[in-house]
Enzyme design. Structure first.
Site, mmCIF file in Angstrom:
data_model
loop_
_atom_site.group_PDB
_atom_site.id
_atom_site.type_symbol
_atom_site.label_atom_id
_atom_site.label_comp_id
_atom_site.label_asym_id
_atom_site.label_seq_id
_atom_site.Cartn_x
_atom_site.Cartn_y
_atom_site.Cartn_z
ATOM 1 N N LYS A 1 36.263 32.279 38.351
ATOM 2 C CA LYS A 1 36.168 31.335 37.242
ATOM 3 C C LYS A 1 34.745 30.804 37.186
ATOM 4 C CE LYS A 1 38.123 27.082 35.317
ATOM 5 N NZ LYS A 1 39.120 26.008 35.508
ATOM 6 N N LYS B 1 37.744 34.492 34.377
ATOM 7 C CA LYS B 1 37.670 33.523 33.287
ATOM 8 C C LYS B 1 36.219 33.053 33.158
ATOM 9 C CE LYS B 1 39.574 29.062 31.799
ATOM 10 N NZ LYS B 1 40.426 27.913 32.170
#
Length: 329
Positions: free
Chosen positions: A196, A254
């Site tokens: 992320k 992400k």
């Protein structure tokens, strides 16, 4: 002499193009993020995410039934917590009758077969908008990891099929896995946000949950001390390998479209399914450009989500899931 092989023969018309197509989207590819709020009869549009909504529990039930009827079989739950319930430790996150816990039960009661995944991070519950607990002006890793493990256990007790830690604390997957095993939740899965990045594409999401970091002098103003530096590539595989070793059942990248190289790298090395999150900023950009007539909304929506699957994603978390499934049908 012109080459005997003419690649354009396989592009002559849609029938042959579809016959030899390498990447095909289906409803089974998608994970649907859902935002939940307190109250009744609430379906409120998020201003920075046109045509996407926050739902009260009664309308959440209606929404998941509609999703299931469309062939969408998994949801990822997020909650908007009232300000009066926020503190530094995220105490409300462990409330067995909290909004997340009731949302899990609502979905499972409405559609028992629906796969329910839950966000595990403190930012919706934190008075500071950070994913962990603040100590001495910093986001404290170890105490946060332990608290997040308790949060994951609370979700499992409420009926979650998978917990999805999005916090990026070191070691939290192992703490969650061990605690879930100790408490006999051996079948509760973990989908880890393993790679992320500290991206500028999360703004609309933070609007949706009112979870942006607060601007105070004595605490970090952003999440760069725990989310990944977007300049880095190899670090993502190291992070992901550690999460798999610690017990992650699914790993996630992400954001999405600017990180297709990371999706492919992780797919090449991963022993578990790979998810990608098409984040709120990606959604908002397409919506804004389409509203101005600069892009064909449906065409770019399909093109980008197909790119995620082509890059290697097994699961695509997308706010476009319903729109895409309608087009596929």
């Amino acid at each position: 002499m012109f080459p005997l092989r003419r690649n354009r023969r396989l592009r002559t018309n849609e029938s042959i193009r579809s016959l030899v197509r390498e990447t095909i989207l289906t409803p089974n590819d998608f994970l649907v993020p859902l935002f939940v709020v307190e109250g009744k009869g609430i379906k409120e549009e998020i201003p920075s995410m046109p045509n996407y909504f926050r739902y009260s529990l009664d309308l959440l039930e209606k929404e998941v039934k509609e999703l299931w009827a469309m062939g969408l079989k998994s949801v990822l739950l997020f909650v908007k917590v009232p300000d009066n319930l926020k503190d530094n430790r995220g105490t409300e996150a462990l409330n067995p009758n909290g909004l997340m816990q009731r949302a899990i039960k609502t979905v499972k009661n409405a559609v028992p077969e629906m796969i329910v995944m839950t966000d595990v991070a403190l930012d919706p519950y934190s008075m500071y908008g950070h994913d962990g607990i603040i100590e001495n002006g910093l986001v404290a890793n170890d105490i946060s990891s332990s608290f997040l493990a308790e949060m994951a256990l609370s979700h499992a007790k409420a009926g979650a099929d998978f917990v999805a830690p999005s916090d990026m604390m070191d070691g939290r997957i192992l703490e969650m896995r061990e605690l879930l095993e100790e408490e006999n939740f051996v079948n509760t899965g973990i989908m880890s946000y393993s790679a992320k990045y500290a991206s500028a594409l999360y703004g609309p999401f933070r609007d949706a949950l009112d979870s942006a970091p607060v601007d105070l002098i004595d605490i970090p103003k952003d999440k760069k001390t725990y989310q990944m530096d977007f300049h880095n590539r190899e670090e993502a595989t190291r992070e992901t390998r550690m999460d798999i070793e610690e017990g992650a059942d699914i790993v996630m990248v992400k954001p999405g479209i600017a990180y297709l190289d990371i999706v492919r790298d992780i797919k090449n090395m991963s022993e578990v399914p790979v998810a990608v999150y098409q984040v709120s900023g990606e959604y908002a950009m397409i919506k804004a450009a389409a509203e101005r007539g600069w892009l064909d909304h449906d065409a770019i929506m399909i093109e980008q989500t197909t790119a995620f699957k082509r890059a290697g994603a097994d699961i695509i978390a997308s706010y476009f899931a319903k729109d895409i499934v309608k087009l596929l049908k």
